[in-house]
Design an enzyme around this catalytic site. Structure first.
Site, PDB file in Angstrom:
ATOM      1  N   HIS A   1      -4.617 -32.210 -34.403  1.00  0.00           N
ATOM      2  CA  HIS A   1      -5.807 -31.437 -34.029  1.00  0.00           C
ATOM      3  C   HIS A   1      -6.563 -32.086 -32.864  1.00  0.00           C
ATOM      4  CE1 HIS A   1      -4.955 -29.018 -37.493  1.00  0.00           C
ATOM      5  NE2 HIS A   1      -5.062 -30.053 -38.288  1.00  0.00           N
TER       6      HIS A   1
ATOM      7  N   LYS B   1       0.832  -1.207   0.000  1.00  0.00           N
ATOM      8  CA  LYS B   1       0.000   0.000   0.000  1.00  0.00           C
ATOM      9  C   LYS B   1       0.866   1.256   0.000  1.00  0.00           C
ATOM     10  CE  LYS B   1      -3.594   2.478   2.549  1.00  0.00           C
ATOM     11  NZ  LYS B   1      -4.666   2.398   3.561  1.00  0.00           N
TER      12      LYS B   1
END
Length: 536
Positions: A297, A152
């Site tokens: 595939h 922070k």
């Protein structure tokens, strides 16, 4: 509710010197070298418990946290950094007159860097038979609090949560004579908030699944009430399935599976490579014996088991050598030089295996673009798929069927060889896009695909397509169907193609008609009672 502070007398400053650092880490990888680097800039080192002990043993000057706070660590270390002199030292805004007056009044010393990594909660909670008390005890309280405070106040404080940053920070401190830039502090702060978010998500997920909060932790196998996905970016890919689609790989941090695999050589892995590698690794992981699968595939164009990797590869390639060109190969054993020499004759996009011998790597080295991927197995328990507006989640399809579980429904029962072939075909069929038909045979003690019909809208078409794709003879093969035959016509196509035995789930309202057709055709048929739809 959190308060906000305006600080007109605290202008943004790029470089901030590091004069005091608080170090408290569970993972001490690289700690000593980094602490030495800090000490070389005359940084005052403050530390806790085992971290302080490790620093002292390395001959580094270090103050205990209790010297800073004037209060001893207590409650078995549960309370040591939860103190105003720690968080005040981190959170006060430098250059803010009110803050400066407060810390001066209470003799709070500024802390310019916090080096923290957290208790290994997830590692502990995933231990088999872990005690519930140990799960709770490994919830870090002080660590996340310091991380959040420092993040922070990144304008003034550097928060370091990863040992991977030690090297770069050391170099920047050298370049800036003991200071760090605002850009670096901001990068570290964002990383820190991601760490605490992931940590809290892991705790919430684990505790939510514990059924009995005493003794050994009992974890529910039910689907979770909430899906929490915290998976950091591993790398940006060149593109997705197609060049106009952006894509990236995110990882779960385990270092296992295809996402955590190590690429040993070759071009950068593409999105499609990763999808295909996952598909072929799934197939070969199905088998205890040596297995090779060649994928195109996401569907197998050939798969086989064998006495050696070379034998299994040759048999898998033999099933469909045309489709194998440009495919991806999965192998569930170490790849040796003999197998590598043969595989190198074919144009292959990528190969995944648990390891490669030095001889194999030498054989593959000439194929600069061939991607070699070394994988550590992972037990995938859940599968996720995004749909518009949400996620679909299901258990992974890991169900196997044994010979004892099969229901023989025809007059003629499968021979021993047919039965082995049926079980092999059933294992492959699980990984073929539905509707799926797999023709296979069992010869010389090993299974081999012969023809695969994948992704057809009609089961009859899948049966026809699988037969059409066959290069090897279909006579005396067996066939597997991922779901039941709704009519006898699909079975008739399979039988007319040459299959002598069939394995399928059963469960159709016309099962009797299908069984009658099998008896008429002399086909042995087994029901599994299990369906293996694979929709993608």
């Amino acid at each position: 509710m959190t308060s906000t502070h305006s600080a007109p007398n605290a202008p943004l400053v790029d470089l901030r010197p590091v004069r005091r650092a608080l170090l408290s880490v569970t993972d001490k990888t690289g700690l000593i070298d980094f602490a030495r680097a800090l000490a070389s800039f005359n940084v005052d080192l403050v530390s806790t418990g085992g971290t302080a002990r490790a620093l002292r043993e390395a001959g580094l000057p270090v103050r205990d946290i209790s010297d800073l706070t004037g209060f001893p660590e207590m409650l078995d270390g549960r309370v040591k950094t939860l103190h105003p002199k720690v968080h005040g030292g981190i959170l006060h805004i430098r250059g803010n007159a009110e803050h400066e007056a407060s810390v001066a009044e209470h003799a709070i010393e500024p802390i310019d860097m916090v080096v923290v990594n957290l208790y290994a909660f997830e590692k502990t909670s995933q231990k088999p038979g872990v005690a519930f008390a140990d799960v709770i005890e490994n919830i870090d309280i002080g660590g996340p609090s310091m991380v959040r405070s420092a993040a922070k106040n990144f304008s003034d404080v550097a928060i370091v949560t990863s040992a991977d940053d030690y090297g770069a920070l050391t170099e920047e401190l050298k370049a800036n004579k003991g200071s760090l830039s605002r850009a670096t502090r901001w990068r570290l702060a964002k990383q820190a908030f991601a760490v605490t978010a992931a940590y809290d998500a892991g705790i919430a997920t684990a505790l939510e699944s514990i059924e009995e909060p005493s003794g050994a932790a009992v974890f529910s196998k039910e689907l979770p009430q909430t899906i929490r996905l915290i998976e950091p970016l591993a790398k940006t890919l060149r593109y997705g399935e197609n060049p106009h689609q952006k894509a990236a790989l995110y990882v779960d941090g385990s270092g296992k599976g295809v996402a955590g695999a190590e690429q040993l050589q070759g071009k950068e892995l593409s999105y499609n490579n990763l999808v295909d590698l996952d598909a072929c690794w799934d197939i070969v992981s199905e088998f205890d014996e040596t297995a090779v699968a060649i994928i195109k595939h996401t569907n197998p164009c050939g798969a086989s088991t064998g006495a050696t990797v070379l034998e299994a590869y040759k048999r898998a390639l033999e099933a469909d050598p045309v489709s194998a060109f440009g495919g991806v190969i999965g192998i569930n054993r170490e790849v040796d030089a003999e197998a590598a020499e043969e595989i190198a004759k074919l144009f292959v996009e990528a190969i995944v295996a648990p390891s490669f011998t030095a001889g194999a790597l030498e054989k593959f080295a000439a194929k600069k673009n061939l991607r070699l991927v070394k994988i550590s197995p992972v037990d995938t328990t859940r599968m996720l798929k995004q749909v518009s507006g949400g996620l679909l989640v299901q258990d992974a399809d890991r169900l196997k069927v044994s010979e004892a579980e099969l229901k023989m429904v025809t007059e003629r029962k499968p021979t021993a060889e047919e039965l082995r072939a049926l079980l092999f075909a059933w294992s492959i069929c699980k990984y073929v896009k539905s509707n799926a038909i797999v023709y296979a045979r069992f010869a010389d003690g090993h299974g081999q695909t012969v023809g695969i019909g994948a992704g057809q809208m009609s089961r009859v078409d899948a049966a026809k397509f699988g037969a059409m794709k066959a290069v090897l003879p279909l006579a005396e093969t067996v066939a597997a169907s991922d779901a039941f035959f709704p009519f006898a016509d699909g079975l008739e196509v399979v039988a007319n193609a040459g299959a002598t035995a069939v394995i399928q789930p059963g469960g159709s309202v016309r099962d009797a008609e299908v069984i009658e057709a099998a008896n008429r055709l002399g086909v042995a048929m087994a029901f599994t009672g299990v369906r293996h739809f694979r929709h993608g």
